[in-house]
Design a protein around this motif. Structure first.
Motif, mmCIF file in Angstrom:
data_model
loop_
_atom_site.group_PDB
_atom_site.id
_atom_site.type_symbol
_atom_site.label_atom_id
_atom_site.label_comp_id
_atom_site.label_asym_id
_atom_site.label_seq_id
_atom_site.Cartn_x
_atom_site.Cartn_y
_atom_site.Cartn_z
ATOM 1 N N UNK A 189 0.694 -1.038 0.033
ATOM 2 C CA UNK A 189 -0.039 0.141 -0.055
ATOM 3 C C UNK A 189 1.093 1.251 -0.065
ATOM 4 N N UNK A 190 1.124 1.826 -1.192
ATOM 5 C CA UNK A 190 1.862 3.194 -1.308
ATOM 6 C C UNK A 190 1.037 4.212 -1.902
ATOM 7 N N UNK A 191 1.060 5.371 -0.878
ATOM 8 C CA UNK A 191 0.269 6.417 -1.436
ATOM 9 C C UNK A 191 0.806 7.103 -2.697
ATOM 10 N N UNK A 192 -0.145 8.246 -3.470
ATOM 11 C CA UNK A 192 0.702 9.059 -4.444
ATOM 12 C C UNK A 192 1.446 9.849 -3.804
ATOM 13 N N UNK A 193 2.305 10.587 -4.410
ATOM 14 C CA UNK A 193 3.101 11.629 -4.037
ATOM 15 C C UNK A 193 3.340 12.665 -5.282
ATOM 16 N N UNK A 194 3.879 13.917 -5.210
ATOM 17 C CA UNK A 194 4.053 14.879 -6.019
ATOM 18 C C UNK A 194 5.279 14.646 -6.814
ATOM 19 N N UNK A 195 5.181 14.365 -8.047
ATOM 20 C CA UNK A 195 6.286 14.003 -8.998
ATOM 21 C C UNK A 195 7.520 15.208 -8.713
ATOM 22 N N UNK A 196 7.131 16.373 -8.911
ATOM 23 C CA UNK A 196 8.261 17.394 -8.751
ATOM 24 C C UNK A 196 8.927 17.229 -7.435
ATOM 25 N N UNK A 197 8.287 17.072 -6.382
ATOM 26 C CA UNK A 197 8.884 16.985 -5.076
ATOM 27 C C UNK A 197 9.547 15.564 -5.001
ATOM 28 N N UNK A 198 9.235 14.482 -5.684
ATOM 29 C CA UNK A 198 10.075 13.279 -5.713
ATOM 30 C C UNK A 198 11.241 13.635 -6.564
ATOM 31 N N UNK A 199 11.261 14.304 -7.398
ATOM 32 C CA UNK A 199 12.384 14.665 -8.236
ATOM 33 C C UNK A 199 13.457 15.255 -7.503
ATOM 34 N N UNK A 200 12.833 16.431 -6.895
ATOM 35 C CA UNK A 200 13.661 17.231 -6.147
ATOM 36 C C UNK A 200 14.410 16.526 -5.006
ATOM 37 N N UNK A 201 13.601 15.253 -4.224
ATOM 38 C CA UNK A 201 14.355 14.472 -3.312
ATOM 39 C C UNK A 201 15.209 13.609 -3.735
ATOM 40 N N UNK A 202 15.094 13.099 -4.976
ATOM 41 C CA UNK A 202 16.128 12.149 -5.932
ATOM 42 C C UNK A 202 17.383 12.990 -5.970
ATOM 43 N N UNK A 203 17.329 14.358 -6.412
ATOM 44 C CA UNK A 203 18.162 15.334 -6.663
ATOM 45 C C UNK A 203 19.160 15.262 -5.708
ATOM 46 N N UNK A 204 18.491 15.341 -4.344
ATOM 47 C CA UNK A 204 19.122 15.510 -3.063
ATOM 48 C C UNK A 204 20.099 14.280 -2.965
ATOM 49 N N UNK A 205 19.735 13.120 -3.177
ATOM 50 C CA UNK A 205 20.345 12.057 -3.178
ATOM 51 C C UNK A 205 21.514 11.961 -4.250
ATOM 52 N N UNK A 206 21.154 12.366 -5.452
ATOM 53 C CA UNK A 206 22.298 12.517 -6.421
ATOM 54 C C UNK A 206 23.471 13.112 -6.105
ATOM 55 N N UNK A 207 23.244 14.302 -5.306
ATOM 56 C CA UNK A 207 24.300 15.243 -4.715
ATOM 57 C C UNK A 207 24.581 14.881 -3.710
ATOM 58 N N UNK A 208 23.957 14.313 -2.808
ATOM 59 C CA UNK A 208 24.493 13.935 -1.410
ATOM 60 C C UNK A 208 24.182 12.491 -1.534
ATOM 61 N N UNK A 209 24.787 11.435 -1.684
ATOM 62 C CA UNK A 209 24.274 9.932 -1.544
ATOM 63 C C UNK A 209 24.004 9.511 -0.033
ATOM 64 N N UNK A 210 24.569 9.968 1.008
ATOM 65 C CA UNK A 210 24.439 9.719 2.015
ATOM 66 C C UNK A 210 23.552 10.806 2.832
ATOM 67 N N UNK A 211 22.862 11.597 2.071
ATOM 68 C CA UNK A 211 21.762 12.337 2.732
ATOM 69 C C UNK A 211 21.057 11.809 3.865
ATOM 70 N N UNK A 212 20.498 12.155 4.825
ATOM 71 C CA UNK A 212 19.608 11.559 5.797
ATOM 72 C C UNK A 212 18.149 11.820 5.531
ATOM 73 N N UNK A 213 17.071 11.136 5.925
ATOM 74 C CA UNK A 213 15.887 11.196 5.792
ATOM 75 C C UNK A 213 15.229 12.604 5.920
ATOM 76 N N UNK A 214 15.662 12.978 6.687
ATOM 77 C CA UNK A 214 15.188 14.542 7.033
ATOM 78 C C UNK A 214 15.315 15.409 5.800
#
Length: 735
Positions: free
Chosen positions: A184-209
């Protein structure tokens, strides 16, 4: 159990338990792998993936015309998905419903159902084509971006997973029940997901916060308000398990002559509007929604539910709280991110792991597409170099073709060409022999050499690949973050304060005046500002306490035994009679007297003290008694009684003893407890506490209708538990 061999007619004896286990395990694995759980890379189940791929094969891209859904379903069940057409069509319909998926993958034409729960028209009447989101999922599928496998009959091939340039798993969510597990996975905002993915690209060890700072929570297609605690949301995304409380969005609309109504404009995700209205109507008929007078559905393409209160004296927040508690206007969407990984093993992943899996998939797709393109460039460059080699001596080429028995071998021998180059020269059209064509070939050759060098550099440097992926994700963020489709629909609000259902019982909010006589009779009269001279009591009785409140308030009755009792104003007897004995309504002892009666507030605080001069501070919240027997607040010694319970609003306390001595000290010297014996307010040799008051020193003390300024009180300032000094005459007058 006997089994018949296929060709030889052989019979094998097998234990029933073993046979059942083997078959059930095969069924369970089939359900998990091929029906219920989505792939973490493209967020699709097999039926959805096959639908999108079949539509792509039919050239139903966003700029093409529509085709009948029956044609699409026929291709899917005939080539890729050998299951029932009804189930496949239902899956197709859901992908086109903008109230069911946040980013529809199919654009429908015709009746595709409604938020009321209406079914779609038959597949022979409806038409469909892909959307830009589906097109993004397919980007690069013809460039060896993903693996293919044979279809069920071996006559065709289908992709194992889609390239997925769009974060579909979290953007559109998923739901499914397998054998022994569910997702069971709720929908999310695609632009926000891309922004979160970019955080991981730039900082692979980025925390959940850091991810939640740009992607704070789900974004449902039907909007609504998430009222979940931020810590609970973080915990859910950390573990992959949790849930979200979702409430309808509403507003108060003012009418004529002081009337008003509630208008609901957004309802929780996956709640059918027609069923919601039926549920509310059933509860009204069963008299379980006493504050609601009527409900109307004025919806068009937008949701508009009108709720009318029974009385305009009802608080809108109270009315909605009763509806949230009793109806689907508030629902809970579970989070269980159980997905199939790239290794086809099901597991529950947190937000960071899901985004990491999608990024790793995009990295693999980039590598495969780059290698595919590089191989195509190398093949084309080889052919172009062959063309350029023969352009210098076209007459010799023509002679070889006309006179040699084996033209290919002659070209290879004369110009040192490869077989591929010789074949290309032989297949070259005569019109390509003009000078302009040679110039174009040289220009194409130069561009391809340059592109090939860039691809080789890309494949040889991981940093460059992640920069390219970041550029692609940024383009996706811009494409799906603009306009009505990209705007966030669900509001994230703070969790509401817990409300005890017993508090939401008032039929109507109206002013009341509560009267308590000296002999202990209590009653409530409507309105405020009553004429005290006109109040009537039993013979020999008189007014002891008067409290102005409303029907939605709770009252505290503080007794001389140090106990606090809670009364609901709406439950007190009404009318012009004598009322009821207070000892019938509460468990006040026969020897107890009432020290104070007042309205409880959320932030209120009181000074309670015994006649001996011991006291403490207690909050109104700690005076609430759930039981009729009350709550012990002030612990008394033998022979003691509670003397006062007054509001503690201010920074100083003035205490007057029976010995006619006055002491003023800071209120901070008193402890704040939920229950206790208290500390000494003033030291006495004889007698005890006579009066006390809490005030703000800078504003002065209001005594006998006259305000005494700080300078007037300076001689009596001291420490708590001091004896004090003789009281001034103005304090003793009329006391």
């Amino acid at each position: 159990m006997a089994e018949h061999g296929g060709q030889g007619g052989q019979i094998l004896d097998t234990r029933l338990g073993d046979a059942l286990s083997e078959r059930y395990l095969a069924y369970a694995m089939s359900t998990i792998m091929s029906r219920s759980l989505p792939d973490v890379r493209d967020g699709l189940k097999p039926v959805h993936r096959r639908l999108i791929y079949a539509m792509a094969q039919l050239r139903l891209d966003p700029t093409a015309g529509f085709k009948k859904c029956a044609r699409v379903v026929g291709d899917v069940i005939g080539k890729y998905h050998p299951h029932g057409d009804v189930a496949v069509y239902e899956a197709l319909v859901r992908l086109a419903q903008d109230f069911a998926v946040r980013y529809p993958l199919v654009e429908g034409q015709g009746n595709f159902g409604s938020i009321d729960g209406d079914n779609a028209a038959a597949m022979r009447y409806t038409e469909a084509r892909l959307t830009i989101a589906a097109q993004a999922l397919l980007a690069g599928i013809d460039e060896d971006a993903v693996d293919f496998r044979q279809t069920y009959d071996g006559e065709d091939s289908e992709p194992v997973v889609l390239p997925a340039a769009f974060p579909n798993l979290l953007a559109n969510g998923a739901a499914g029940i397998a054998v022994g597990m569910a997702t069971s996975i709720p929908p999310h905002n695609a632009a926000e997901l891309c922004a979160a993915a970019l955080v991981l690209v730039r900082r692979p060890d980025a925390p959940l916060s850091a991810l939640l700072a740009v992607m704070p929570g789900p974004d449902f297609p039907t909007g609504g308000i998430v009222v979940e605690d931020a810590a609970a949301i973080a915990q859910a995304y950390e573990t992959g398990r949790g849930g979200f409380r979702l409430r309808a969005r509403w507003e108060k609309e003012e009418g004529r002559f002081g009337t008003w109504q509630i208008v609901v404009t957004e309802i929780p995700y996956q709640v059918q509007k027609s069923r919601l209205i039926e549920q509310i109507a059933e509860l009204m008929e069963a008299k379980k929604l006493p504050l609601l007078g009527d409900i109307r559905d004025e919806s068009t393409e937008e949701v508009r539910l009108v709720l009318e209160p029974k009385s305009r004296g009802v608080e809108p927040e109270v009315l909605m709280e009763t509806l949230f508690r009793a109806t689907a206007l508030e629902s809970r969407f579970p989070l269980n991110m159980n997905v199939l990984g790239a290794d086809r093993v099901p597991s529950v992943l947190g937000l960071r792991s899901v985004l990491r899996a999608w990024l790793d998939h995009r990295h693999e797709v980039l590598e495969r597409r780059s290698r595919h393109r590089l191989a195509a460039i190398d093949r084309r460059v080889e052919i172009l170099e062959g063309f350029l080699a023969v352009y210098l001596n076209l007459d010799e080429v023509i002679r070889i073709i006309r006179e040699e028995d084996d033209a290919k071998a002659g070209l290879i021998a004369t110009f040192a060409l490869t077989e591929t180059q010789a074949e290309a020269v032989l297949n070259m059209r005569l019109r390509s022999l003009r000078r302009l064509e040679e110039i174009e070939i040289r220009a194409e050759h130069g561009k391809l050499i340059e592109e090939g060098a860039a691809l080789r550099a890309l494949l040889g440097d991981e940093t460059l690949r992640w920069k390219r992926i970041a550029t692609e994700i940024e383009a996706t963020r811009k494409a799906f973050g603009a306009g009505r489709l990209g705007a966030r629909r669900t509001t994230l609000a703070t969790a509401p304060a817990p409300v005890v259902l017993d508090q939401i019982v008032a039929i109507e909010r109206e002013p009341l005046t509560v009267l308590l006589s000296r002999q202990g009779w209590v009653r409530a009269l409507r309105g405020h500002g009553l004429d005290r001279e006109a109040l009537k009591f039993k013979e020999g009785d008189d007014l002891a306490h008067l409290v102005e409140c409303s029907t939605t308030d709770r009252l505290c009755l503080f007794g001389s035994a140090g106990r606090a009792f809670t009364l609901r104003a709406a439950d007190l007897p009404r009318g012009r009679g004598d009322g009821q004995p207070i000892r019938v309504i509460s468990a006040l002892g026969s020897e107890e007297s009432v020290v104070a009666v007042f309205t409880l507030t959320e932030s209120g605080r009181r000074l309670v003290a015994a006649g001996s001069g011991r006291g403490l501070l207690v909050r109104d919240a700690d005076l609430v008694a759930e039981k009729r027997t009350g709550r012990q607040v002030l612990n008394l010694r033998d022979g003691e009684t509670a003397a006062l319970c007054i509001p503690a609003i201010g920074d100083h306390v003035a205490v007057l003893g029976d010995n006619r001595r006055l002491l003023v000290f800071p209120i901070d010297a008193l402890p704040e407890l939920s229950r206790g014996a208290g500390v000494a307010l003033q030291k006495y040799k004889d007698g005890g506490l006579r009066l006390a008051a809490v005030f703000t020193l800078a504003d002065g003390l209001d005594w006998n209708g006259r305000r005494r300024l700080p300078a007037d009180l300076a001689p009596w300032l001291g420490k708590r538990a001091d004896p004090g000094k003789p009281a001034p005459s103005w304090m003793l007058r009329n006391r």
